[in-house]
Design a protein around this motif. Structure first.
Motif, mmCIF file in Angstrom:
data_model
loop_
_atom_site.group_PDB
_atom_site.id
_atom_site.type_symbol
_atom_site.label_atom_id
_atom_site.label_comp_id
_atom_site.label_asym_id
_atom_site.label_seq_id
_atom_site.Cartn_x
_atom_site.Cartn_y
_atom_site.Cartn_z
ATOM 1 N N ARG A 6 0.842 -1.203 0.000
ATOM 2 C CA ARG A 6 0.000 0.000 0.000
ATOM 3 C C ARG A 6 0.880 1.256 0.000
ATOM 4 O O ARG A 6 0.638 2.206 -0.750
ATOM 5 C CB ARG A 6 -0.908 -0.019 1.235
ATOM 6 N N VAL A 54 2.427 1.732 -3.465
ATOM 7 C CA VAL A 54 1.448 2.190 -4.460
ATOM 8 C C VAL A 54 1.144 3.673 -4.254
ATOM 9 O O VAL A 54 1.089 4.443 -5.217
ATOM 10 C CB VAL A 54 0.154 1.346 -4.385
ATOM 11 N N MET A 55 1.007 4.084 -2.986
ATOM 12 C CA MET A 55 0.598 5.459 -2.731
ATOM 13 C C MET A 55 1.754 6.457 -2.749
ATOM 14 O O MET A 55 1.521 7.661 -2.645
ATOM 15 C CB MET A 55 -0.175 5.530 -1.420
ATOM 16 N N ALA A 84 -13.239 -1.374 2.226
ATOM 17 C CA ALA A 84 -13.614 -0.386 3.235
ATOM 18 C C ALA A 84 -13.383 1.048 2.763
ATOM 19 O O ALA A 84 -13.789 1.989 3.423
ATOM 20 C CB ALA A 84 -12.838 -0.643 4.521
ATOM 21 N N SER A 85 -12.708 1.228 1.631
ATOM 22 C CA SER A 85 -12.339 2.574 1.195
ATOM 23 C C SER A 85 -12.452 2.704 -0.319
ATOM 24 O O SER A 85 -11.654 2.122 -1.056
ATOM 25 C CB SER A 85 -10.899 2.889 1.630
ATOM 26 N N PRO A 86 -13.419 3.486 -0.810
ATOM 27 C CA PRO A 86 -13.537 3.689 -2.256
ATOM 28 C C PRO A 86 -12.240 4.238 -2.846
ATOM 29 O O PRO A 86 -11.869 3.891 -3.973
ATOM 30 C CB PRO A 86 -14.654 4.734 -2.372
ATOM 31 N N PHE A 87 -11.543 5.065 -2.049
ATOM 32 C CA PHE A 87 -10.268 5.602 -2.537
ATOM 33 C C PHE A 87 -9.276 4.476 -2.787
ATOM 34 O O PHE A 87 -8.699 4.365 -3.870
ATOM 35 C CB PHE A 87 -9.701 6.614 -1.540
ATOM 36 N N LEU A 88 -9.089 3.603 -1.785
ATOM 37 C CA LEU A 88 -8.168 2.473 -1.966
ATOM 38 C C LEU A 88 -8.635 1.551 -3.096
ATOM 39 O O LEU A 88 -7.823 1.044 -3.866
ATOM 40 C CB LEU A 88 -8.038 1.667 -0.677
ATOM 41 N N SER A 147 -10.077 2.377 -5.762
ATOM 42 C CA SER A 147 -9.768 2.971 -7.069
ATOM 43 C C SER A 147 -8.309 2.753 -7.459
ATOM 44 O O SER A 147 -7.929 2.964 -8.612
ATOM 45 C CB SER A 147 -10.088 4.477 -7.053
ATOM 46 N N LEU A 148 -7.458 2.362 -6.506
ATOM 47 C CA LEU A 148 -6.030 2.193 -6.808
ATOM 48 C C LEU A 148 -5.719 0.856 -7.475
ATOM 49 O O LEU A 148 -4.643 0.689 -8.042
ATOM 50 C CB LEU A 148 -5.189 2.308 -5.528
#
Lengths: 302, 302
Positions: B231, B234-235, B269-273, B275-276
């Motif tokens: 994670r 990636v970020m 749990a996270s739409p942001f995650l 999307s990755l």
């Protein structure tokens, strides 16, 4: 009458204001303006057109004397496609901004994430060689990277999104759906969400100086979180220079000395961290520097 | 008699064994050997010389037909200076390995950190375009980066040292002087320090499968820590591809499916995650791939 050498327009379209400038063929700022950003797809397109028209008037150029337009904008930017997604603070869900603006003005348009643009601009304006990491401490916290004058754009437009790394044991909820994101402790939005709804840096400093416990704690979290972000950037990118930019840097010594002291304290406890020379790598983006607009203007190079 | 086209020797000098090979002018492996590493400055220089002699014999080349030697080695490597520091597991405190080997063999020698070399080799062997992050899950945990076939070497030879990011709330002590380093939960050394002194991956799997609580917990920490490392990569880097390498990858499905499931759970749990597309970016370095030695051989390109 002589024709001026071709120039490059760059603009930084932010949540509230847009900064735009003309960079001449020698990379010098020739004209610079700033005005409110209009929201939404049409609003942003109109803002960009108005900025270009105003800059032409100010610099005595016509569009024929301009060879490119570069835009730095918040959100998830695909530089190749010229699209921006999830720029919610300017009312954009998804927009093919480059193609649509290009159609209207007849000039090549390139897009970059605003923090990446600021990294390009900071490396240029501060004449930084090698690898530069730019840490934006503003409403959010994010980073941009430049390696030998080339920006790192990554695969899916999320390079440097360190604000949503879940590293804080406080475990505060983040709008992204995770808990404990760096952005929940070290950002302007964290101040507003967890300290005070009108959370403003100057008030924070005044209250902390007066000994208000909540303000002291909020400032301490901001300092520690920013230092953790810097440690993270040093240990992943190993940059020659780490530039701190963004609105919160204007808090000055209480923030910046606090960050350096925190990093030095960690280094005292770890010979490994001490060997990294973390605080020695830090530079502060000068007050008023139009880094993102300059970086956007320079993005034609890559 | 025809003279062979010039070739490049690459070697991966590890804590226990050295892998070395000849890469021909077309980038194909021509000969490959492996033998124990001798410790210390003289030991490592001798190991490198022996590897070169053995490869020449095996491939029917003389040194005249070799145009460069590249070495991947653990520790803090200065690629420009050709020096390595703090490679404690092969008994080196500080050594100007490139210059000293070059003096003995009369060929240009270049050094890279072993994980950076593996990243270069993996991107070449797996034909990966764009940005590649290589995550080494071995005795330690660290990353290497390749951007459009160029390695990211950074300012002070510590690029990708994510193992010493203090992100774990367990707060276990790390030999580096910090607590809670990623390496204290997700590495071969963590298994030995905190699970079992003879901590071995196969035993871990067997014990965990048999329901031993300590083994189940150690495996779970390893999986979660490795996922946290991914994670993080990636970020920050937003790589097109994330390659998992290192000895622990041989644990197979219990580790690799576990990592993917953990990443997918976070994404739920996270739409942001979500999307990755984190788990979609993962590739596994093939069993037996000599990525680090190939990358070392290719380092003459940059």
């Amino acid at each position: 009458m002589t024709t001026p050498r071709p120039a490059h327009i760059g603009m930084d379209i932010g949540g509230t204001k847009t900064e735009a400038l003309v960079l001449d063929a020698d990379g010098q700022v020739e004209a610079r303006i700033s005005f409110p950003t209009e929201q939404g797809d049409e609003g942003v397109l109109g803002t960009a057109e108005r900025a270009i028209a105003a800059l032409c008037e100010r610099s005595g150029r016509t569009l024929v004397d301009v060879s490119s337009v570069g835009i730095g904008i918040p959100g998830q930017v695909d530089h190749e496609l010229g699209t921006v997604r999830h720029a919610y603070n300017i009312g954009i869900d998804e927009l093919d901004l480059a193609a649509r603006l290009q159609e209207r003005i007849g000039l090549p348009v390139s897009l970059d994430n605003d923090v990446t643009a600021a990294a390009i601009g900071a490396a240029h304006l501060m004449e930084l060689p090698g690898t530069t990491a730019y840490l934006n401490l503003g409403t959010g916290i994010a980073a941009g990277f430049v390696i030998d004058d080339q920006p790192l754009r990554g695969a899916h437009g999320i390079t440097g999104e360190i604000g949503h790394l879940a590293i804080d044991p406080l475990g505060r909820p983040c709008p992204c759906g995770q808990t404990g994101c760096l952005e929940t402790v070290a950002s302007g939005s964290a101040l507003k969400s967890f300290w005070h709804p009108d959370g403003d840096g100057r008030v924070l400093l005044a209250d902390a100086a007066a000994g208000d416990p909540a303000a002291v704690e909020a400032l301490s979290l901001l300092v520690t979180g920013a230092a953790a972000g810097i440690r993270l950037l040093v240990m992943t990118f190993d940059p020659h220079t780490l530039v701190i930019g963004g609105g919160l840097r204007m808090l000055g010594a209480p923030l910046l000395d606090g960050i350096r002291d925190t990093l030095d304290g960690w280094a005292d406890a770890s010979p490994f961290l001490a060997s990294l020379g973390m605080s020695d790598r830090i530079r502060i983006l000068p007050d008023g520097s139009p880094a993102a607009a300059v970086g956007a203007a320079l993005s034609y190079r890559s």
